[in-house]
Enzyme design. Structure first.
Site, PDB file in Angstrom:
ATOM      1  N   LYS A 126       4.225  -5.782   4.848  1.00 47.40           N
ATOM      2  CA  LYS A 126       3.258  -6.788   5.289  1.00 47.40           C
ATOM      3  C   LYS A 126       3.960  -7.918   6.046  1.00 47.40           C
ATOM      4  O   LYS A 126       3.595  -8.251   7.168  1.00 47.40           O
ATOM      5  CB  LYS A 126       2.505  -7.367   4.081  1.00 47.40           C
ATOM      6  CG  LYS A 126       1.905  -6.337   3.116  1.00 47.40           C
ATOM      7  CD  LYS A 126       0.877  -5.459   3.759  1.00 47.40           C
ATOM      8  CE  LYS A 126       0.134  -4.608   2.732  1.00 47.40           C
ATOM      9  NZ  LYS A 126       0.952  -3.584   2.069  1.00 47.40           N
ATOM     10  N   LYS A 161      -4.551 -10.037   0.825  1.00 43.80           N
ATOM     11  CA  LYS A 161      -3.990  -8.803   0.258  1.00 43.80           C
ATOM     12  C   LYS A 161      -2.610  -9.066  -0.347  1.00 43.80           C
ATOM     13  O   LYS A 161      -1.875  -9.960   0.091  1.00 43.80           O
ATOM     14  CB  LYS A 161      -3.896  -7.709   1.320  1.00 43.80           C
ATOM     15  CG  LYS A 161      -3.077  -8.030   2.553  1.00 43.80           C
ATOM     16  CD  LYS A 161      -3.212  -6.893   3.566  1.00 43.80           C
ATOM     17  CE  LYS A 161      -2.496  -7.198   4.874  1.00 43.80           C
ATOM     18  NZ  LYS A 161      -2.690  -6.116   5.860  1.00 43.80           N
ATOM     19  N   ARG A 212      -3.099   4.030  13.032  1.00 50.46           N
ATOM     20  CA  ARG A 212      -1.722   4.277  12.609  1.00 50.46           C
ATOM     21  C   ARG A 212      -0.965   4.883  13.795  1.00 50.46           C
ATOM     22  O   ARG A 212      -1.306   5.951  14.297  1.00 50.46           O
ATOM     23  CB  ARG A 212      -1.686   5.217  11.408  1.00 50.46           C
ATOM     24  CG  ARG A 212      -0.314   5.796  11.066  1.00 50.46           C
ATOM     25  CD  ARG A 212       0.733   4.763  10.708  1.00 50.46           C
ATOM     26  NE  ARG A 212       0.328   3.890   9.634  1.00 50.46           N
ATOM     27  CZ  ARG A 212       0.450   4.200   8.341  1.00 50.46           C
ATOM     28  NH1 ARG A 212       0.959   5.368   7.981  1.00 50.46           N
ATOM     29  NH2 ARG A 212       0.056   3.333   7.421  1.00 50.46           N
ATOM     30  N   ARG A 227      -8.350   5.230  11.711  1.00 48.66           N
ATOM     31  CA  ARG A 227      -8.970   5.417  10.396  1.00 48.66           C
ATOM     32  C   ARG A 227     -10.155   4.470  10.290  1.00 48.66           C
ATOM     33  O   ARG A 227      -9.990   3.256  10.260  1.00 48.66           O
ATOM     34  CB  ARG A 227      -7.932   5.169   9.304  1.00 48.66           C
ATOM     35  CG  ARG A 227      -6.745   6.143   9.382  1.00 48.66           C
ATOM     36  CD  ARG A 227      -5.536   5.661   8.647  1.00 48.66           C
ATOM     37  NE  ARG A 227      -4.999   4.446   9.236  1.00 48.66           N
ATOM     38  CZ  ARG A 227      -3.996   3.743   8.706  1.00 48.66           C
ATOM     39  NH1 ARG A 227      -3.436   4.136   7.578  1.00 48.66           N
ATOM     40  NH2 ARG A 227      -3.551   2.646   9.305  1.00 48.66           N
ATOM     41  N   ARG A 235     -12.064  -1.476   4.371  1.00 51.42           N
ATOM     42  CA  ARG A 235     -10.762  -0.834   4.559  1.00 51.42           C
ATOM     43  C   ARG A 235     -10.902   0.515   5.252  1.00 51.42           C
ATOM     44  O   ARG A 235     -11.761   1.314   4.910  1.00 51.42           O
ATOM     45  CB  ARG A 235     -10.081  -0.652   3.210  1.00 51.42           C
ATOM     46  CG  ARG A 235      -9.906  -1.942   2.428  1.00 51.42           C
ATOM     47  CD  ARG A 235      -9.565  -1.673   0.978  1.00 51.42           C
ATOM     48  NE  ARG A 235     -10.637  -0.965   0.286  1.00 51.42           N
ATOM     49  CZ  ARG A 235     -10.553  -0.484  -0.948  1.00 51.42           C
ATOM     50  NH1 ARG A 235      -9.429  -0.639  -1.623  1.00 51.42           N
ATOM     51  NH2 ARG A 235     -11.568   0.138  -1.488  1.00 51.42           N
ATOM     52  N   ASP A 275       0.505  -0.341  12.039  1.00 49.96           N
ATOM     53  CA  ASP A 275      -0.956  -0.353  11.962  1.00 49.96           C
ATOM     54  C   ASP A 275      -1.500  -1.395  12.930  1.00 49.96           C
ATOM     55  O   ASP A 275      -1.046  -2.548  12.936  1.00 49.96           O
ATOM     56  CB  ASP A 275      -1.411  -0.669  10.535  1.00 49.96           C
ATOM     57  CG  ASP A 275      -1.098   0.459   9.566  1.00 49.96           C
ATOM     58  OD1 ASP A 275      -0.823   1.583  10.029  1.00 49.96           O
ATOM     59  OD2 ASP A 275      -1.136   0.216   8.349  1.00 49.96           O
ATOM     60  N   GLU A 283       0.446  -4.368  10.090  1.00 49.44           N
ATOM     61  CA  GLU A 283       1.501  -3.965   9.154  1.00 49.44           C
ATOM     62  C   GLU A 283       2.541  -3.119   9.878  1.00 49.44           C
ATOM     63  O   GLU A 283       2.250  -2.492  10.903  1.00 49.44           O
ATOM     64  CB  GLU A 283       0.933  -3.162   7.973  1.00 49.44           C
ATOM     65  CG  GLU A 283       0.013  -3.940   7.064  1.00 49.44           C
ATOM     66  CD  GLU A 283      -0.406  -3.154   5.825  1.00 49.44           C
ATOM     67  OE1 GLU A 283       0.207  -2.102   5.549  1.00 49.44           O
ATOM     68  OE2 GLU A 283      -1.341  -3.591   5.141  1.00 49.44           O
ATOM     69  N   ASN A 285       4.860  -0.094   8.473  1.00 48.60           N
ATOM     70  CA  ASN A 285       5.094   0.752   7.302  1.00 48.60           C
ATOM     71  C   ASN A 285       6.422   1.487   7.434  1.00 48.60           C
ATOM     72  O   ASN A 285       6.612   2.291   8.348  1.00 48.60           O
ATOM     73  CB  ASN A 285       3.950   1.757   7.162  1.00 48.60           C
ATOM     74  CG  ASN A 285       2.625   1.062   6.903  1.00 48.60           C
ATOM     75  OD1 ASN A 285       2.268   0.774   5.772  1.00 48.60           O
ATOM     76  ND2 ASN A 285       1.892   0.768   7.977  1.00 48.60           N
TER      77      ASN A 285
END
Length: 319
Positions: A126, A161, A212, A227, A235, A275, A283, A285
């Site tokens: 994050k 979050k 993503r 997504r 979400r 993301d 984000e 990842n």
């Protein structure tokens, strides 16, 4: 000489065969004639300063009823392998950090670790996005209730979050009319003792999804998995019921990748998933990015093969 590739992962018997990215990576390595070694996180240890592990020989098959075979357990030095894939899923807790220390010792002994252990510690999934403020929507990281309340009052529609979640866990959307702001902040920050992230809500998630984008050695693969949230959901995470579709990258997506890519490469982050929602990165990842299987199927790609080629080249270059 045959390359020996070890993987540190959650129990292989429990993976989702249809979509597991690690299985795709292992299959790509096996197709190249590489030897596979299986390690669970509990099997990593240090002995007299050497990085060791409880290992098992592994073979994989793309068979939904029978996708792996394991040999007997052996205790060996991690220096007996050429490359280690660190694919243990979050949470990124103390045990995960201890594992990176052990993998870092293996690195000192000549093993290539993907992703680099120090980078796994340094790049919180994050917080690391804030290294690139030009790519992000307004964002705040704090445990202070007053600062979080002020952020909410200023921006009106926000996401709160935790910094160590995955799969959309612990994510709250708070509109200006939300009556439970105080209790949500208290819960997430554990009464002001835990840092969390606040971001402005990006409404494009409902139309273009949470994209993503996978990157190999600082370069995007050219496509993203969008997504889309389920009905009455904020979400887009697949684990939270989202649906997915493959899309080509926009000019803005490519610009974000160009901003982020050199830093990823410089820090030894060979396989990363960023993301993006709308025009903003949310984000980075680095622990065990997924979505390889879905993108391979959508665009007839071989992303795991690309990664193995990158690893092969890096092994040759680093000798």
């Amino acid at each position: 000489m045959t390359i020996k590739l070890a993987v540190v992962m959650d129990p292989i018997r429990d993976i989702s065969f249809k979509k597991d990215t690690t299985l795709a990576m292992l299959n790509a390595a096996q197709q190249r004639g590489w030897e596979l070694i299986y390690i669970e996180q509990r099997g990593l240890y240090l002995e007299d300063g050497k990085a060791m592990a409880i290992m098992q020989d592994l073979s994989v098959k793309m068979d939904p009823d029978d996708w792996y075979t394991l040999g007997p357990e052996q205790r060996q030095s991690l220096s007996t392998v050429d490359v280690i894939l660190m694919r243990k899923d979050p949470p990124f807790n103390r045990e995960y950090i201890y594992s990176t220390y052990m993998l870092e010792q293996a690195e000192r002994e000549g093993v290539l670790v993907v992703n680099k252990p120090q980078a796994l510690r340094d790049f919180n999934e994050k917080v690391s996005a804030t290294l690139f403020p030009q790519c992000c929507t307004p964002v705040l990281v704090t445990q202070d209730k007053d600062l979080l309340m002020e952020f909410h009052n200023t921006h009106g529609d926000v996401i709160f979050k935790p910094l160590d979640g995955m799969g959309g866990t612990g994510i709250f959307r708070l509109k200006l009319s939300e009556p439970n702001v105080s209790v949500i902040i208290e819960t997430l920050t554990e009464y002001g003792t835990r840092q969390i992230m606040a971001q402005t809500f990006i409404p494009e998630i409902s139309t273009s999804g949470d994209k993503r984008i996978l990157m190999i050695n600082g370069e995007s693969i050219g496509y993203a998995l969008a997504r889309l949230p389920a009905k009455n959901e904020t979400r887009g995470n697949l684990a939270a019921g989202g649906t997915a579709k493959g899309v080509e990258l926009s000019d803005r997506d490519r610009w974000i990748c160009e901003q982020v890519g050199p830093t990823l490469k410089e820090n030894g982050l060979l396989f990363v998933g960023i993301d993006v929602i709308g025009d903003y990165m949310t984000e980075i990842n680095v622990t065990s990015p997924t979505c390889v299987r879905e993108l391979d199927e959508a665009f007839n790609l071989d992303i795991s093969g690309q990664l193995m080629d990158c690893i092969d080249e890096k092994l040759k270059t680093d000798k």
